[in-house]
Design a protein around this motif. Structure first.
Motif, PDB file in Angstrom:
ATOM      1  N   ALA A   1       0.822  -1.216   0.000  1.00  0.00           N
ATOM      2  CA  ALA A   1       0.000   0.000   0.000  1.00  0.00           C
ATOM      3  C   ALA A   1       0.849   1.256   0.000  1.00  0.00           C
ATOM      4  N   MET A   2       1.940   1.242   0.714  1.00  0.00           N
ATOM      5  CA  MET A   2       2.777   2.427   0.822  1.00  0.00           C
ATOM      6  C   MET A   2       4.224   2.052   0.577  1.00  0.00           C
TER       7      MET A   2
ATOM      8  N   SER B   1       4.617   6.668  -9.788  1.00  0.00           N
ATOM      9  CA  SER B   1       3.978   7.427  -8.707  1.00  0.00           C
ATOM     10  C   SER B   1       3.543   8.804  -9.199  1.00  0.00           C
TER      11      SER B   1
ATOM     12  N   PRO C   1       3.223  13.514   0.994  1.00  0.00           N
ATOM     13  CA  PRO C   1       2.405  12.396   1.490  1.00  0.00           C
ATOM     14  C   PRO C   1       2.768  11.118   0.744  1.00  0.00           C
ATOM     15  N   LYS C   2       2.630   9.987   1.419  1.00  0.00           N
ATOM     16  CA  LYS C   2       3.007   8.719   0.804  1.00  0.00           C
ATOM     17  C   LYS C   2       2.221   8.435  -0.472  1.00  0.00           C
ATOM     18  N   SER C   3       1.019   8.970  -0.556  1.00  0.00           N
ATOM     19  CA  SER C   3       0.223   8.747  -1.761  1.00  0.00           C
ATOM     20  C   SER C   3       0.887   9.362  -2.994  1.00  0.00           C
ATOM     21  N   ASP C   4       1.725  10.383  -2.794  1.00  0.00           N
ATOM     22  CA  ASP C   4       2.422  11.013  -3.917  1.00  0.00           C
ATOM     23  C   ASP C   4       3.642  10.217  -4.367  1.00  0.00           C
ATOM     24  N   THR C   5       4.210   9.432  -3.459  1.00  0.00           N
ATOM     25  CA  THR C   5       5.439   8.704  -3.779  1.00  0.00           C
ATOM     26  C   THR C   5       5.195   7.213  -4.016  1.00  0.00           C
ATOM     27  N   THR C   6       3.932   6.819  -4.032  1.00  0.00           N
ATOM     28  CA  THR C   6       3.571   5.412  -4.193  1.00  0.00           C
ATOM     29  C   THR C   6       2.921   5.172  -5.550  1.00  0.00           C
TER      30      THR C   6
ATOM     31  N   PRO D   1       0.408   3.613  -8.055  1.00  0.00           N
ATOM     32  CA  PRO D   1      -0.885   2.975  -7.794  1.00  0.00           C
ATOM     33  C   PRO D   1      -0.879   1.504  -8.197  1.00  0.00           C
TER      34      PRO D   1
END
Length: 239
Positions: A16-17, A107, A196-201, A203
């Motif tokens: 997820a991350m 990402s 935020p981790k969502s920016d570096t992960t 999908p």
């Protein structure tokens, strides 16, 4: 669970991350015992990160071949396409063997670099191309070394060897452009923004979506891993 892999449940799920600030305890946690040695969470994430890097750097290399103003930037672009096509082929080889799900898209942060450079031209494109790619390759260089020096998994070790050689080559060709601002690049490398981790992960792939393949150039000089040595020298205890 029989066969080559004795998996824990967490190994089956897409990570997820994958932020760089993942704790070392989590990174070292063994999520699968395979015939090629134990697989840790950090090593799984490493394979995903190598795949994600190619998903934006390979297309950016193609853009650089079209938009690059200087010969050195075009040469660097050729190295990106060549090196990441081979690395990607290696990731796609070993991922199913280790039951790792690979992304099909980089990402959001990485995609943002591509969007920025697509909008630029001339000297501005060449300068930002060299500096962004020198920074991102420099950022992962130490991470590759850590994986290579600590992994007990033969397949991950082989990928780390290839990634190390490829990233060093890409660092070198970016520096040869003569456009790298080392003060700024090193600062950005060592003091990354707190995203935020969502920016570096990257999908997770859409279920049923065909796997994206990064095609090699017409006359490639880089090749994917030859896994015969790893497959012929299987191990059960990760020695």
């Amino acid at each position: 669970m029989g066969g080559a892999l004795a998996l824990t449940l967490s190994a089956l799920a897409y990570p997820a991350m994958l932020g760089l600030d993942t704790t070392s305890t989590s990174n070292d946690r063994i999520i699968a015992n395979t015939q090629w040695g134990p697989l840790t969470e950090g090593e799984r994430d490493f394979v995903v990160k190598v795949r994600a890097a190619g998903l934006w750097e390979h297309p950016l290399g193609l853009i650089g071949l079209q938009k690059g103003e200087s010969k050195a930037v075009k040469t660097a672009s050729q190295h990106l396409v060549d090196g990441h096509a081979a690395l990607d082929a290696s990731c796609r080889k070993i991922a199913p063997m280790l039951n790792i799900t690979l992304p099909n898209v980089a990402s959001p942060q990485q995609e943002g670099f591509v969007t920025q450079l697509k909008a630029e031209s001339g000297r501005q494109f060449d300068t930002d191309f060299a500096n962004i790619l020198r920074m991102t390759h420099g950022s992962i260089f130490n991470a590759i070394a850590k994986v290579r020096s600590t992994t007990k998994n033969t397949l991950v070790r082989a990928l780390a060897d290839q990634a190390n050689n490829t990233v060093l080559d890409h660092i070198t060709v970016m520096e040869k452009t003569g456009l790298v601002d080392f003060d700024t690049t090193v600062f950005n490398q060592t003091t990354p923004p707190k995203l935020p981790k969502s920016d570096t992960t990257p999908p997770a792939p859409v279920p049923g979506q065909p796997q994206v393949v990064l095609n090699p150039p017409p006359n490639p000089t880089s090749t994917a891993l030859d896994l015969s040595a790893a497959l012929n020298g299987t191990q059960t205890n990760g020695g």
